[in-house]
Scaffold this motif. Structure first.
Motif, short mmCIF file in Angstrom:
data_model
loop_
_atom_site.label_atom_id
_atom_site.label_comp_id
_atom_site.label_asym_id
_atom_site.label_seq_id
_atom_site.Cartn_x
_atom_site.Cartn_y
_atom_site.Cartn_z
N UNK A 112 0.82 -1.21 0.00
CA UNK A 112 0.00 0.00 0.00
C UNK A 112 0.86 1.26 0.00
N UNK A 113 2.02 1.19 0.66
CA UNK A 113 2.95 2.34 0.66
C UNK A 113 3.48 2.60 -0.74
N UNK A 114 3.81 1.54 -1.46
CA UNK A 114 4.31 1.67 -2.83
C UNK A 114 3.24 2.24 -3.75
N UNK A 115 2.00 1.82 -3.54
CA UNK A 115 0.89 2.37 -4.33
C UNK A 115 0.75 3.86 -4.07
N UNK A 116 0.93 4.26 -2.80
CA UNK A 116 0.89 5.67 -2.46
C UNK A 116 2.00 6.45 -3.17
N UNK A 117 3.17 5.85 -3.31
CA UNK A 117 4.27 6.51 -4.03
C UNK A 117 3.84 6.83 -5.46
N UNK A 118 3.22 5.86 -6.11
CA UNK A 118 2.77 6.07 -7.49
C UNK A 118 1.73 7.18 -7.55
N UNK A 119 0.77 7.14 -6.64
CA UNK A 119 -0.27 8.16 -6.60
C UNK A 119 0.35 9.54 -6.36
N UNK A 120 1.31 9.63 -5.46
CA UNK A 120 1.96 10.90 -5.14
C UNK A 120 2.67 11.48 -6.35
N UNK A 121 3.37 10.62 -7.10
CA UNK A 121 4.05 11.10 -8.31
C UNK A 121 3.07 11.65 -9.32
N UNK A 122 1.94 10.96 -9.47
CA UNK A 122 0.90 11.41 -10.40
C UNK A 122 0.32 12.76 -9.95
N UNK A 123 -0.03 12.85 -8.67
CA UNK A 123 -0.72 14.05 -8.17
C UNK A 123 0.19 15.27 -8.17
N UNK A 124 1.45 15.12 -7.74
CA UNK A 124 2.34 16.28 -7.68
C UNK A 124 2.61 16.82 -9.08
N UNK A 125 2.69 15.93 -10.07
CA UNK A 125 2.89 16.37 -11.45
C UNK A 125 1.63 17.07 -11.96
N UNK A 126 0.49 16.52 -11.66
CA UNK A 126 -0.79 17.11 -12.07
C UNK A 126 -0.97 18.49 -11.45
N UNK A 127 -0.67 18.62 -10.16
CA UNK A 127 -0.80 19.90 -9.48
C UNK A 127 0.09 20.95 -10.11
N UNK A 128 1.33 20.56 -10.39
CA UNK A 128 2.30 21.52 -10.94
C UNK A 128 1.84 22.05 -12.30
N UNK A 129 1.37 21.16 -13.15
CA UNK A 129 0.96 21.58 -14.49
C UNK A 129 -0.36 22.34 -14.49
N UNK A 130 -1.26 21.98 -13.59
CA UNK A 130 -2.57 22.64 -13.57
C UNK A 130 -2.54 23.99 -12.87
N UNK A 131 -1.73 24.12 -11.82
CA UNK A 131 -1.67 25.37 -11.06
C UNK A 131 -0.87 26.44 -11.81
N UNK A 132 0.13 26.01 -12.60
CA UNK A 132 0.99 26.93 -13.35
C UNK A 132 1.59 28.00 -12.43
N UNK A 133 2.40 27.57 -11.49
CA UNK A 133 3.02 28.47 -10.52
C UNK A 133 3.92 29.48 -11.22
N UNK A 134 3.88 30.72 -10.76
CA UNK A 134 4.70 31.79 -11.33
C UNK A 134 6.15 31.70 -10.90
N UNK A 135 6.40 31.08 -9.76
CA UNK A 135 7.78 30.90 -9.29
C UNK A 135 7.90 29.60 -8.52
N UNK A 136 9.10 29.06 -8.52
CA UNK A 136 9.31 27.79 -7.82
C UNK A 136 9.22 27.97 -6.32
N UNK A 137 9.54 29.16 -5.83
CA UNK A 137 9.44 29.43 -4.39
C UNK A 137 7.99 29.36 -3.92
#
Length: 260
Positions: free
Chosen positions: A39-64
């Motif tokens: 279940x921990x490994x499945x969470x790792x996969x989900x986390x990778x998916x979600x963090x990438x999705x958040x980054x592309x959808x939010x379109x942050x103006x700065x990395x900070x």
């Protein structure tokens, strides 16, 4: 991020199997419950998916701004949990055990608890006997280390390079397991590099999601979801090997998770 029933079902399933694994109900003991650690490994996969999705959808103006949002959500809660846990530990454990837990709590704040538990030869399955109350945070540190580096790639490099880099890291991480999983199984268990292919698999799932979906008619998506779940169950019931995890066969349930 919009609500995704498929992701929430997968999250719920991973939480359930982890709980069944840890509580070890005699009545329910089987390969299914004994393999709940994935279940921990499945969470790792989900986390990778979600963090990438958040980054592309939010379109942050700065990395900070990206880092500040992530840390403001995580660190206050983490500090509170650590503080309360140590206060309780003060009344439960002798000085030797208390110091071990204090040392591990420092490694958590710096996102290095997985290496702390490896260097102190802490066997995960003996957490209760070792009285290491923060042992479960090793997985949090693996994610923490990945999220320190990954946003830089997303923010400063072009999509083609990111895809190439992630594919290379995925294969290097996966190949390393062939060497580590039997010869250095404790390091293999805690090492970020042995787990990074799982998080990267989730990242690549989002990046190539549209291409993957286009290969299958929409009416077959439900069948694909079910067959992917069967892959996870197949690993749990037939192939799981707790003593040497992750191992080359782990790719089977990682693939199933990505397709779900």
């Amino acid at each position: 991020m919009t609500f995704r029933k498929d992701i929430e079902i997968l999250r719920g399933f991973s939480v359930l199997i982890v709980l069944l694994y840890h509580f070890k109900f005699d009545l329910l003991e089987s390969n299914f419950t004994n393999s709940g650690y994935i279940g921990v490994d499945i969470f790792f996969v989900i986390s990778g998916y979600i963090i990438t999705k958040i980054f592309f959808e939010k379109k942050y103006s700065s990395i900070l701004k990206f880092y500040s949002r992530r840390f403001s959500r995580l660190m206050p809660t983490l500090v509170i949990v650590i503080s309360i846990s140590l206060i309780i530990a003060y009344f439960l454990f002798d000085l030797f055990i208390l110091k071990k837990n204090i040392n591990s709590s420092v490694s958590i704040i710096f996102g290095l608890s997985n290496f702390f538990f490896w260097l102190t030869s802490t066997i995960y399955g003996l957490a209760e006997k070792n009285s290491m109350i923060f042992l479960h945070t090793w997985s949090l540190s693996v994610e923490f280390q990945f999220y320190i580096i990954y946003p830089f790639l997303l923010f400063y490099f072009k999509d083609k390079f990111i895809k190439f880099f992630l594919v290379v890291i995925f294969f290097l991480s996966y190949i390393s397991i062939y060497y580590f999983f039997e010869k250095h199984n404790l390091f293999n268990f805690y090492s970020s590099f042995s787990r990074i292919f799982e998080i990267v698999a989730g990242c690549l799932s989002f990046i190539f999601e549209k291409e993957i979906r286009s290969y299958f008619n929409k009416k077959y998506h439900g069948y694909l979801y079910f067959l992917s779940f069967i892959l996870i169950l197949f690993f749990m019931l037939i192939l799981h090997n707790e003593d040497n995890h992750p191992n080359p066969q782990s790719l089977i349930f990682i693939l199933g998770t990505c397709l779900m």
